[in-house]
Design a protein around this motif. Structure first.
Motif, PDB file in Angstrom:
ATOM      1  N   CYS A  98       0.834  -1.192   0.000  1.00 31.26           N
ATOM      2  CA  CYS A  98       0.000   0.000   0.000  1.00 31.26           C
ATOM      3  C   CYS A  98       0.873   1.248   0.000  1.00 31.26           C
ATOM      4  CB  CYS A  98      -0.918  -0.009   1.220  1.00 31.26           C
ATOM      5  SG  CYS A  98      -2.031   1.398   1.281  1.00 31.26           S
ATOM      6  N   ARG A  99       0.567   2.178  -0.886  1.00 30.83           N
ATOM      7  CA  ARG A  99       1.326   3.414  -0.968  1.00 30.83           C
ATOM      8  C   ARG A  99       0.468   4.655  -0.736  1.00 30.83           C
ATOM      9  NH1 ARG A  99       4.365   0.838   0.407  1.00 30.83           N
ATOM     10  NH2 ARG A  99       6.374   0.140  -0.371  1.00 30.83           N
ATOM     11  N   VAL A 100      -0.828   4.477  -0.524  1.00 27.38           N
ATOM     12  CA  VAL A 100      -1.708   5.592  -0.189  1.00 27.38           C
ATOM     13  C   VAL A 100      -2.580   5.123   0.959  1.00 27.38           C
ATOM     14  CG1 VAL A 100      -3.439   7.231  -0.996  1.00 27.38           C
ATOM     15  CG2 VAL A 100      -1.758   6.322  -2.610  1.00 27.38           C
ATOM     16  N   ASP A 101      -2.507   5.828   2.076  1.00 28.65           N
ATOM     17  CA  ASP A 101      -3.163   5.364   3.295  1.00 28.65           C
ATOM     18  C   ASP A 101      -3.997   6.501   3.868  1.00 28.65           C
ATOM     19  OD1 ASP A 101      -3.424   3.358   5.410  1.00 28.65           O
ATOM     20  OD2 ASP A 101      -2.394   4.837   6.626  1.00 28.65           O
ATOM     21  N   GLU A 102      -5.260   6.230   4.200  1.00 29.29           N
ATOM     22  CA  GLU A 102      -6.156   7.312   4.618  1.00 29.29           C
ATOM     23  C   GLU A 102      -6.794   7.038   5.981  1.00 29.29           C
ATOM     24  OE1 GLU A 102      -9.559  10.280   2.964  1.00 29.29           O
ATOM     25  OE2 GLU A 102      -9.204   8.468   1.843  1.00 29.29           O
ATOM     26  N   PRO A 103      -6.165   7.467   7.057  1.00 31.92           N
ATOM     27  CA  PRO A 103      -6.849   7.434   8.352  1.00 31.92           C
ATOM     28  C   PRO A 103      -7.659   8.721   8.534  1.00 31.92           C
ATOM     29  CG  PRO A 103      -4.449   7.377   8.567  1.00 31.92           C
ATOM     30  CD  PRO A 103      -4.777   7.872   7.199  1.00 31.92           C
ATOM     31  N   ALA A 104      -8.858   8.582   9.057  1.00 31.03           N
ATOM     32  CA  ALA A 104      -9.690   9.754   9.297  1.00 31.03           C
ATOM     33  C   ALA A 104      -9.415  10.315  10.687  1.00 31.03           C
ATOM     34  CB  ALA A 104     -11.169   9.385   9.170  1.00 31.03           C
ATOM     35  N   LEU A 105      -9.580  11.608  10.819  1.00 28.47           N
ATOM     36  CA  LEU A 105      -9.474  12.233  12.144  1.00 28.47           C
ATOM     37  C   LEU A 105     -10.609  13.221  12.290  1.00 28.47           C
ATOM     38  CD1 LEU A 105      -7.650  12.766  14.750  1.00 28.47           C
ATOM     39  CD2 LEU A 105      -7.035  14.848  13.568  1.00 28.47           C
ATOM     40  N   ARG A 106     -11.397  13.063  13.331  1.00 28.55           N
ATOM     41  CA  ARG A 106     -12.381  14.078  13.691  1.00 28.55           C
ATOM     42  C   ARG A 106     -12.120  14.454  15.123  1.00 28.55           C
ATOM     43  NH1 ARG A 106     -17.798  11.470  10.944  1.00 28.55           N
ATOM     44  NH2 ARG A 106     -16.926  11.262   8.885  1.00 28.55           N
ATOM     45  N   GLU A 107     -12.643  15.574  15.544  1.00 28.31           N
ATOM     46  CA  GLU A 107     -12.159  16.107  16.808  1.00 28.31           C
ATOM     47  C   GLU A 107     -13.239  16.184  17.863  1.00 28.31           C
ATOM     48  OE1 GLU A 107     -12.348  20.782  16.236  1.00 28.31           O
ATOM     49  OE2 GLU A 107     -10.907  19.788  14.954  1.00 28.31           O
ATOM     50  N   GLY A 108     -12.811  16.122  19.104  1.00 20.94           N
ATOM     51  CA  GLY A 108     -13.660  16.369  20.254  1.00 20.94           C
ATOM     52  C   GLY A 108     -13.131  17.586  20.974  1.00 20.94           C
ATOM     53  N   LEU A 109     -12.892  18.650  20.229  1.00 17.51           N
ATOM     54  CA  LEU A 109     -12.223  19.837  20.755  1.00 17.51           C
ATOM     55  C   LEU A 109     -12.997  20.399  21.941  1.00 17.51           C
ATOM     56  CD1 LEU A 109      -9.743  21.640  20.008  1.00 17.51           C
ATOM     57  CD2 LEU A 109     -11.377  23.160  18.884  1.00 17.51           C
ATOM     58  N   PRO A 110     -12.338  20.604  23.078  1.00 19.20           N
ATOM     59  CA  PRO A 110     -13.034  21.155  24.253  1.00 19.20           C
ATOM     60  C   PRO A 110     -13.648  22.513  23.954  1.00 19.20           C
ATOM     61  CG  PRO A 110     -10.916  20.233  24.891  1.00 19.20           C
ATOM     62  CD  PRO A 110     -10.943  20.228  23.393  1.00 19.20           C
ATOM     63  N   LEU A 111     -14.738  22.805  24.655  1.00 20.36           N
ATOM     64  CA  LEU A 111     -15.414  24.079  24.461  1.00 20.36           C
ATOM     65  C   LEU A 111     -14.655  25.229  25.102  1.00 20.36           C
ATOM     66  CD1 LEU A 111     -19.079  22.890  25.126  1.00 20.36           C
ATOM     67  CD2 LEU A 111     -17.822  22.976  22.962  1.00 20.36           C
ATOM     68  N   LYS A 112     -13.856  24.927  26.117  1.00 19.59           N
ATOM     69  CA  LYS A 112     -13.073  25.954  26.799  1.00 19.59           C
ATOM     70  C   LYS A 112     -11.699  26.072  26.142  1.00 19.59           C
ATOM     71  CE  LYS A 112     -15.905  27.006  30.268  1.00 19.59           C
ATOM     72  NZ  LYS A 112     -17.108  26.333  29.780  1.00 19.59           N
ATOM     73  N   ALA A 113     -11.332  27.297  25.756  1.00 22.39           N
ATOM     74  CA  ALA A 113     -10.057  27.510  25.076  1.00 22.39           C
ATOM     75  C   ALA A 113      -8.882  27.056  25.929  1.00 22.39           C
ATOM     76  CB  ALA A 113      -9.905  28.986  24.713  1.00 22.39           C
ATOM     77  N   GLY A 114      -8.974  27.213  27.234  1.00 23.03           N
ATOM     78  CA  GLY A 114      -7.873  26.844  28.113  1.00 23.03           C
ATOM     79  C   GLY A 114      -7.596  25.357  28.170  1.00 23.03           C
ATOM     80  N   ARG A 115      -8.540  24.552  27.703  1.00 24.37           N
ATOM     81  CA  ARG A 115      -8.364  23.102  27.728  1.00 24.37           C
ATOM     82  C   ARG A 115      -7.942  22.542  26.370  1.00 24.37           C
ATOM     83  NH1 ARG A 115     -14.119  22.409  30.843  1.00 24.37           N
ATOM     84  NH2 ARG A 115     -13.390  22.833  32.964  1.00 24.37           N
ATOM     85  N   ARG A 116      -7.913  23.383  25.352  1.00 23.05           N
ATOM     86  CA  ARG A 116      -7.699  22.877  24.000  1.00 23.05           C
ATOM     87  C   ARG A 116      -6.275  22.446  23.730  1.00 23.05           C
ATOM     88  NH1 ARG A 116     -11.556  27.147  20.623  1.00 23.05           N
ATOM     89  NH2 ARG A 116     -13.532  26.337  21.487  1.00 23.05           N
ATOM     90  N   ASP A 117      -5.298  23.168  24.265  1.00 16.48           N
ATOM     91  CA  ASP A 117      -3.911  22.831  23.967  1.00 16.48           C
ATOM     92  C   ASP A 117      -3.580  21.410  24.417  1.00 16.48           C
ATOM     93  OD1 ASP A 117      -3.521  25.276  22.843  1.00 16.48           O
ATOM     94  OD2 ASP A 117      -2.416  26.138  24.522  1.00 16.48           O
ATOM     95  N   GLU A 118      -4.004  21.050  25.620  1.00 17.52           N
ATOM     96  CA  GLU A 118      -3.711  19.713  26.118  1.00 17.52           C
ATOM     97  C   GLU A 118      -4.423  18.657  25.277  1.00 17.52           C
ATOM     98  OE1 GLU A 118      -2.363  16.439  28.093  1.00 17.52           O
ATOM     99  OE2 GLU A 118      -1.602  18.497  28.060  1.00 17.52           O
ATOM    100  N   TYR A 119      -5.696  18.910  24.936  1.00 16.22           N
ATOM    101  CA  TYR A 119      -6.420  17.970  24.083  1.00 16.22           C
ATOM    102  C   TYR A 119      -5.720  17.796  22.734  1.00 16.22           C
ATOM    103  CZ  TYR A 119      -9.662  16.325  20.589  1.00 16.22           C
ATOM    104  OH  TYR A 119     -10.214  15.640  19.539  1.00 16.22           O
ATOM    105  N   LEU A 120      -5.356  18.906  22.108  1.00 19.30           N
ATOM    106  CA  LEU A 120      -4.736  18.830  20.790  1.00 19.30           C
ATOM    107  C   LEU A 120      -3.392  18.118  20.845  1.00 19.30           C
ATOM    108  CD1 LEU A 120      -5.679  22.368  19.448  1.00 19.30           C
ATOM    109  CD2 LEU A 120      -6.536  20.165  18.601  1.00 19.30           C
ATOM    110  N   ARG A 121      -2.678  18.267  21.951  1.00 19.32           N
ATOM    111  CA  ARG A 121      -1.388  17.575  22.068  1.00 19.32           C
ATOM    112  C   ARG A 121      -1.580  16.060  21.988  1.00 19.32           C
ATOM    113  NH1 ARG A 121       0.357  21.927  25.387  1.00 19.32           N
ATOM    114  NH2 ARG A 121      -0.652  21.054  27.228  1.00 19.32           N
ATOM    115  N   TRP A 122      -2.538  15.535  22.778  1.00 21.83           N
ATOM    116  CA  TRP A 122      -2.655  14.082  22.751  1.00 21.83           C
ATOM    117  C   TRP A 122      -3.438  13.590  21.531  1.00 21.83           C
ATOM    118  CZ3 TRP A 122      -7.406  11.955  22.627  1.00 21.83           C
ATOM    119  CH2 TRP A 122      -8.464  12.534  23.321  1.00 21.83           C
ATOM    120  N   ALA A 123      -4.378  14.398  21.017  1.00 24.85           N
ATOM    121  CA  ALA A 123      -5.127  13.979  19.832  1.00 24.85           C
ATOM    122  C   ALA A 123      -4.220  13.918  18.606  1.00 24.85           C
ATOM    123  CB  ALA A 123      -6.296  14.934  19.592  1.00 24.85           C
ATOM    124  N   VAL A 124      -3.425  14.970  18.402  1.00 23.49           N
ATOM    125  CA  VAL A 124      -2.454  14.963  17.301  1.00 23.49           C
ATOM    126  C   VAL A 124      -1.411  13.877  17.539  1.00 23.49           C
ATOM    127  CG1 VAL A 124      -0.619  16.290  16.183  1.00 23.49           C
ATOM    128  CG2 VAL A 124      -2.835  17.361  16.665  1.00 23.49           C
TER     129      VAL A 124
END
Length: 776
Positions: A579-605
């Motif tokens: 296989c030379r083309v691989d497509e994993p999907a990513l959708r987000e559960g981004l927190p509603l509070k901006a102060g919590r987003r950085d930590e979520y994005l770190r582990w989600a990414v």
């Protein structure tokens, strides 16, 4: 003496046996008329209300919608569509699904849930022309079903309606114009003798909602002047507490639990412990989990008893959110789940938990129920994830070095997102296999035939990058969960995603593991049928987790990393198979509070990179994002380190494309050119205009070889009669704009397109799996 009462703030709208899905699809197919649809909806509503009454709920929210509650409230306040009575249904559904010459309204995730709402479209000229007749009719029927003293109307609040909307308008002035429309509703409801009205304002959980304080105060002062008791319901997260409790309303219903499996939980209990609660208002304590399926094990009673000891006020027990996010009834399962560490509770069972919690607290002697520390309570799971080596999160080479080694494309290469129609024949075969009427080998042969059909169709249409069509997959998450350890599955655990689209989320019950390849057989079969590249199709770790019911004894990060490690092994097996083309999907559960987003994005990414970093430089990793606003998380999208980003785009007016172009996003992009949730077949001219618009906004500086052309999402919910002409027109449009570029000599010199050659490990076509290719 203080008392404890019970209420609901929303219930599944789908019917105990998915009656609304059947009624909607029969209406859209023309086999039922508008009156039959409205009668079916009324029956589903009455059944739900009576179910809540039988459970002993004292105040029952009259929840219902034909398609979506945001669209419904926009219609009632004066949208281009009138209230969806029988005569106006075509216009109402055109807004939701599109019609000839009228694209559908945009669709977006509802806060951080997996429900999708229709985005209201407003502008400065939007003038409320309210017609609440549909809601008033529902209230009258609700009063007949459960009694006048128990039937409580519920509406989307004016601040939330504007907060969900898109368009150019001044929020303050439009809210001031909306307030009289809501006041008119309250006067009409008062004439019907309702005990109160629920006004749902989840927008007040969002970061920045403090800026709404003055406008909300003015709006609710006008509404309170009507004299009908108002219960403001704020769900999905903790809220802007200090000014919210000062609004002139009779009750506030608050979420005490937050997101299931989230590390941060909810700080509502901490707010109350610190600031108290006004004696002039009734507190609606959302202490039964409205988004998870795990049964309460006494925590709700401890929390309510602690609130009672602190406040000494009358309280009302409710769920943390509407129960629309959980399945209808556990009793519908033919085989009750066994061997789980904790019992399950669906919507009907959660009604019992609400009533049981009230009874337990009222019947207990003072101090008999152990107190909780409200000042520290969040309801969040504990535990720390294990630390993995940093090199497990890095591709072997940076993007600039690996991209030239990957598949090279012509201008505007054409592809799809993954799935093709799930036909009645496919569903019959899957059911026969499930019931034991087909063997594993027979089922594989039937799916091989469907894969052959999909490959043949794509070859005949002239697509550049193919997919195997996913006929063997009932669902993008369930399919993988069935092949992973640590999951439990239901038979009737359906939850509404949007409209008539329901999903059956699997349940994470323990540590997640992979025992062997999950997609390699189908990839090898499909690639053996064509010389063009075929994508290996995987659902990404965050998507699988977000579309599952997570554990409560482990954090989402822990569960996402377990999924990522399992998918990492699958990526390794796919590339070993060529296989030379691989497509994993990513959708987000981004927190509603901006102060919590950085930590979520770190582990989600991090979870995405953990799953894909083992891919060799020659493997092109494609990711798909849809139906959310990503403009404010562009650094996280870049940090995913995918080679191609495909996105939903057709309903959102190129907003995301403009954001990508504006930030100089350097990687290949596949903007969706048509809406797969609409039955409308787009014309070649319309599609060509969409493709030209990508150049006009400066995407990738006009490098057409890296602008992929694809539908918004997978095609599993569409019929072949819609898919074939839509894809044919899409390919024709791409070729048309290619020719225009060539004629204008606008293509920059670049490497010639080379024929695709699978890696030497790719399996050859096997006679036992042979399937005929079929032209459309």
């Amino acid at each position: 003496m203080a008392t404890i009462s019970t209420c609901t703030i929303g219930f599944p709208r789908i019917g105990s046996n998915r009656e609304m899905k059947k009624a909607l699809e029969a209406y859209w197919a023309g086999s039922n008329d508008a009156q039959a649809l409205l009668q079916a909806a009324a029956g589903v509503e009455a059944d739900a209300w009576r179910c809540q009454a039988r459970a002993g709920i004292q105040l029952i929210a009259l929840d219902s919608t034909l398609y979506d509650h945001a669209l419904q409230e926009r219609s009632a306040t004066g949208a281009p569509a009138a209230v969806p009575g029988a005569a106006a249904l075509p216009v109402y559904f055109a807004m939701a699904r599109g019609a000839e010459g009228a694209p559908a309204c945009d669709m977006s995730k509802h806060f951080d849930s997996n429900y999708h709402h229709i985005v209201p479209e407003l502008d400065e000229q939007s003038e409320p022309r309210p017609d609440w007749s549909l809601l008033l009719d529902r209230v009258k029927r609700g009063q007949e079903a459960v009694g006048r003293e128990r039937a409580v109307p519920m509406v989307v609040g004016p601040s939330t309606l504007l907060g969900l909307a898109r368009g150019s308008f001044d929020r303050s002035s439009l809210l001031a114009r909306l307030a009289p429309a809501y006041a008119q509703l309250l006067r009409q409801l008062a004439e019907l003798g309702v005990p109160e009205v629920q006004i749902h304002e989840p927008i007040l959980t969002m970061s920045g909602s403090e800026g709404l304080a003055a406008d909300c105060a003015a709006c609710y002062a006008e509404l309170a002047a009507v004299g009908l008791p108002i219960n403001i319901v704020v769900a999905y997260d903790d809220e802007t507490y200090k000014w919210l409790v000062e609004l002139p309303v009779a009750a506030l219903s608050l979420d005490f639990l937050g997101v299931p499996g989230a590390e941060y939980g909810s700080s509502t209990a901490q707010h109350i412990a610190k600031h108290g609660f006004p004696k002039s208002k009734r507190l609606g304590a959302g202490v039964i989990d409205g988004r998870g399926i795990w049964a309460d094990q006494g925590q709700a009673a401890r929390l309510v008893a602690s609130l009672r000891a602190l406040l000494g006020e009358e309280q009302r027990i409710a769920t943390s959110t509407s129960l629309q996010h959980v399945p209808y009834d556990l009793a519908a399962e033919e085989v009750p789940p066994a061997g789980l560490a904790r019992p399950l509770a669906f919507a009907v069972q959660k009604l019992g938990e609400v009533v049981g919690t009230a009874a337990a607290v009222l019947g207990a002697a003072p101090g008999a129920i152990p107190a909780l520390d409200l000042a520290a309570f969040t309801g969040a799971p504990g535990g720390a994830p294990r630390e993995l080596p940093a090199d497990m999160f890095r591709r072997p080479e940076p993007y600039a070095e690996r991209r030239p080694k990957q598949v090279q494309y012509p201008p505007f290469p054409t592809t799809t997102i993954g799935s093709f129609p799930q036909t009645p024949a496919i569903r019959r075969s899957r059911l026969a296999f499930k019931k034991g009427r087909l063997s594993q080998e027979q089922y594989r042969e039937k799916m091989a035939g469907e894969i052959g059909l999909c490959i043949g169709v794509q070859e005949a249409l002239g697509l550049d990058v193919l997919v195997h069509g996913e006929p063997e997959r009932s669902d993008m998450v369930e399919y993988f969960g069935l092949k992973l350890g640590g999951y439990h599955f239901t038979e009737q655990g359906w939850v509404q995603s949007y409209g008539s689209r329901y999903v059956r989320p699997p349940i994470v019950t323990g540590d997640i593991s992979r025992s062997g390849p999950m997609t390699v057989h189908e990839y090898e079969l499909a690639q053996g049928l064509t010389s063009k590249p075929v994508k290996g199709m995987l659902t990404g770790p965050v998507t699988i987790l977000q579309w599952s019911f997570p554990r409560r004894d482990a954090t989402r990060r822990q569960q996402a990393e377990q999924l990522a490690l399992a998918l990492r092994d699958e990526v390794a097996d796919l590339q070993a198979a060529g296989c030379r083309v691989d497509e994993p999907a990513l959708r987000e559960g981004l927190p509603l509070k901006a102060g919590r987003r950085d930590e979520y994005l770190r582990w989600a990414v991090g979870a995405f990179r953990l799953a894909t970093a083992c891919a060799m430089p020659e493997v092109q990793v494609v990711t798909h994002l849809c139906y959310s606003d990503f403009a404010d998380i562009m650094p996280a999208i870049e940090a995913m380190d995918a080679d191609v980003l495909t996105i939903e785009n057709s309903r959102s007016g190129n907003e995301m494309i403009a954001a990508l172009a504006g930030t100089g996003y350097p990687r290949d992009v596949g903007p969706g050119v048509y809406d797969v949730h609409s039955p409308v077949v787009p014309t070649v001219g319309w599609l060509a205009d969409r493709i030209r618009s990508f150049l006009e906004v400066g995407l990738l500086e006009g490098d057409a070889c890296r602008i992929h052309v694809n539908p918004d999402c997978g095609l599993k919910t569409r019929r072949w009669e819609e898919v074939l002409p839509s894809l044919r027109n899409m390919v024709a449009a791409a070729h048309l704009v290619r020719a225009e570029l060539a004629a204008a000599d606008r293509l920059r010199p670049r490497r010639p397109t080379t024929p695709y050659k699978p890696h030497s490990g790719a399996a050859q076509r096997s006679a036992s799996c042979a399937a005929p290719c079929c032209a459309p």
